[in-house]
Design a protein around this motif. Sequence first.
Motif, short mmCIF file in Angstrom:
data_model
loop_
_atom_site.label_atom_id
_atom_site.label_comp_id
_atom_site.label_asym_id
_atom_site.label_seq_id
_atom_site.Cartn_x
_atom_site.Cartn_y
_atom_site.Cartn_z
N ILE A 29 0.83 -1.17 -0.01
CA ILE A 29 0.04 0.23 -0.17
C ILE A 29 0.97 1.12 0.10
N PRO A 30 0.60 2.18 -1.06
CA PRO A 30 1.31 3.58 -0.99
C PRO A 30 1.16 4.30 0.35
N THR A 31 2.14 4.96 0.90
CA THR A 31 2.27 5.55 2.08
C THR A 31 2.76 6.99 1.97
N SER A 32 3.58 7.42 1.14
CA SER A 32 3.99 8.90 0.97
C SER A 32 2.84 9.65 0.70
N ASP A 33 2.95 11.05 0.92
CA ASP A 33 1.91 11.95 0.61
C ASP A 33 1.83 12.00 -1.05
N ILE A 34 2.95 11.86 -1.75
CA ILE A 34 2.94 12.04 -3.20
C ILE A 34 2.20 10.85 -3.69
N HIS A 35 2.35 9.80 -3.26
CA HIS A 35 1.48 8.49 -3.75
C HIS A 35 0.01 8.64 -3.21
N MET A 36 -0.13 8.80 -2.01
CA MET A 36 -1.45 9.11 -1.71
C MET A 36 -2.35 9.98 -2.41
N LYS A 37 -1.73 10.97 -2.66
CA LYS A 37 -2.56 12.28 -3.22
C LYS A 37 -2.81 11.86 -4.85
N TYR A 38 -1.62 11.52 -5.47
CA TYR A 38 -1.53 11.49 -6.93
C TYR A 38 -1.85 10.14 -7.54
N LYS A 39 -1.58 9.00 -6.82
CA LYS A 39 -1.65 7.76 -7.33
C LYS A 39 -3.17 7.42 -6.64
N LEU A 40 -3.13 6.97 -5.36
CA LEU A 40 -4.55 6.60 -4.67
C LEU A 40 -5.47 7.48 -4.83
N LYS A 41 -5.17 8.80 -4.79
CA LYS A 41 -6.20 9.87 -4.45
C LYS A 41 -6.97 9.46 -3.17
N LYS A 42 -6.03 9.24 -2.14
CA LYS A 42 -6.99 9.08 -0.73
C LYS A 42 -6.16 9.69 0.22
N THR A 43 -6.99 9.95 1.29
CA THR A 43 -6.47 10.64 2.43
C THR A 43 -5.54 9.76 3.28
N PRO A 44 -4.74 10.07 4.07
CA PRO A 44 -4.14 9.06 4.95
C PRO A 44 -5.06 8.19 5.73
N GLN A 45 -6.19 8.66 6.12
CA GLN A 45 -7.09 8.01 6.96
C GLN A 45 -7.76 6.90 6.07
N GLU A 46 -8.13 7.26 4.93
CA GLU A 46 -8.52 6.35 4.02
C GLU A 46 -7.70 5.29 3.49
N THR A 47 -6.49 5.42 3.51
CA THR A 47 -4.99 4.70 3.10
C THR A 47 -5.25 3.58 4.21
N LEU A 48 -5.23 4.24 5.64
CA LEU A 48 -5.33 3.47 6.72
C LEU A 48 -6.14 2.24 6.83
N GLU A 49 -7.40 2.78 6.35
CA GLU A 49 -8.70 2.04 6.31
C GLU A 49 -8.55 0.80 5.22
N CYS A 50 -8.04 1.28 4.09
CA CYS A 50 -7.77 0.30 2.98
C CYS A 50 -6.82 -0.91 3.35
N ALA A 51 -5.72 -0.46 4.00
CA ALA A 51 -4.76 -1.52 4.34
C ALA A 51 -5.48 -2.21 5.44
N ALA A 52 -6.06 -1.82 6.46
CA ALA A 52 -6.76 -2.60 7.52
C ALA A 52 -7.64 -3.79 6.98
N ASN A 53 -8.60 -3.22 6.05
CA ASN A 53 -9.55 -4.10 5.21
C ASN A 53 -8.64 -5.30 4.69
N ALA A 54 -7.63 -4.94 3.93
CA ALA A 54 -7.30 -5.94 3.19
C ALA A 54 -6.33 -6.84 3.97
N VAL A 55 -5.75 -6.42 5.07
CA VAL A 55 -5.01 -7.34 6.04
C VAL A 55 -5.98 -8.29 6.47
N GLU A 56 -7.27 -7.69 7.04
CA GLU A 56 -8.24 -8.59 7.69
C GLU A 56 -8.51 -9.63 6.75
N TYR A 57 -8.88 -9.06 5.55
CA TYR A 57 -9.50 -10.25 4.45
C TYR A 57 -8.39 -11.38 4.40
#
Length: 490
Positions: free
Chosen positions: A94-122
């Motif tokens: 999962i991308p974690t740098s500001d540049i990757h989250m903003k331009y690649k994922l187009k997600k906020t840090p909080q949304e990135t955390l949730e995305c990672a958590a859901n995937a790990v759990e799954y």
Amino acid sequence: MKVRIFDTTLRDGEQTPGVSLTPNEKLEIALKLDELGVDVIEAGSAITSKGEREGIKLITRENLNAEICSFVRALPIDIDAALECDVDSVHLVIPTSDIHMKYKLKKTPQETLECAANAVEYAKDHGLIVELSAEDATRSDVNFLIELFNKGIELGADRVCVCDTVGVLTPEKSIELFKTLKEHIKVPISVHCHNDFGMATANTVCAIRGGAVQCHVTVNGVGERAGNASLEEVVMALQVLYGYETNIKTEKLYETSRVVSRLMKLPVPPNKAIVGDNAFAHEAGIHVDGLIKNTQTYEPIQPELVGNRRRIILGKHSGRAALKYKLNLMGIEVSEEQLNEIYEKVKHFGDLGKYISDIDLKAIVNEVTGKHAEEKIKLDELTVVSGNKITPIASVKLHFAGEDKHLIETSYGVGPVDAAINAVKKAISGVADIRLEEYRVEAMSGGTDALIEVVVKLRRGSEVVEVRKSHGDIIMASVMAVMEGINMLL
């Protein structure tokens, strides 16, 4: 301390521009990696294609000693594809740098955390080992990294990985970063370095010193852009220079390197550390003199430790003692007068900028001593069929000199020359592993009866020979050149 080796040759390494492996080629490399002793084989990214899944399945069916892993994004569809291939683990990135989250994922840090958590759990709910990996971690906020990793660990992540995605880490920062992470993270930490500034090996070793216990590497350092941390460099630096242990059978490093090089069609640079053909090669007279007295004078380790071998190279920098030593190693006896004549010829070729291979030296010795090398294999028959709307096909009949043994083969090609050379290569495949590295037509005279000069470069192991042949027929010129090269190498 024992360091785990996570090999990503089949995933990150295959992302080298121009490289695409078939499922069977992936399996062949995986078998060599398992034989080498790597702890984890990242066999590919299951979501990529049907062929990729087929390759991963071939590997998982082998029940190898290594843990078999698939790269996945933080998406259920990726994890489902990995499950279909029956892998042991997923490298969940999962991308974690500001540049990757903003331009690649187009997600906020909080949304990135949730995305990672859901995937790990799954992934954990489906029984997979999970290595949670932060892409572009070395340009990420360290507190966010710690938060994301610990969130993943709460949900069952077994390992975490710091990716230096664009190779901007430095050795000093590497030690500092991994020391900091180790204080806050209670599961094994991995390091994944790229070589954009030529520091992937140094950064990987420093990460281990800082607290990482597993490193991601590729054979020969293959990978996109400037490549990944080199398995052979990292392993030998850890073991020899820092005293760490790994499960790698180091004597198999050279052999594994050449298998990957052959299947990926990526030549190993001669000056490549550890596995390059020049890694234990010596030409300068003062160096060879030292080696004769004690190999440790100019070699940090014995070449046999990594499956390589010592090479004494002859050229303009060589001394007479080096030549004599080289001839002794090759089991060649000559008189003092012949030695002097051979030495002068070696120096002459060296002044012309020529590298004197073992094959060249044998030719010089034969010339000076009046001996002629016997042809091991002779061409008896060559038939080529080609034409409009006909796929070129060639058949050859070869025989061993002095023996009642014949080799007969037929092969297709994109043209008549290609078909003829393929037939010869196919015929001798059971005798010797000789590869055509280069083919070119270098000179032609004018007219319909033009004399054509063909140049071929053939390799057998570390030996390379270049042959030129002229003939009025380009097919015959090509086959004659290949045959002469084969006999020189044999």
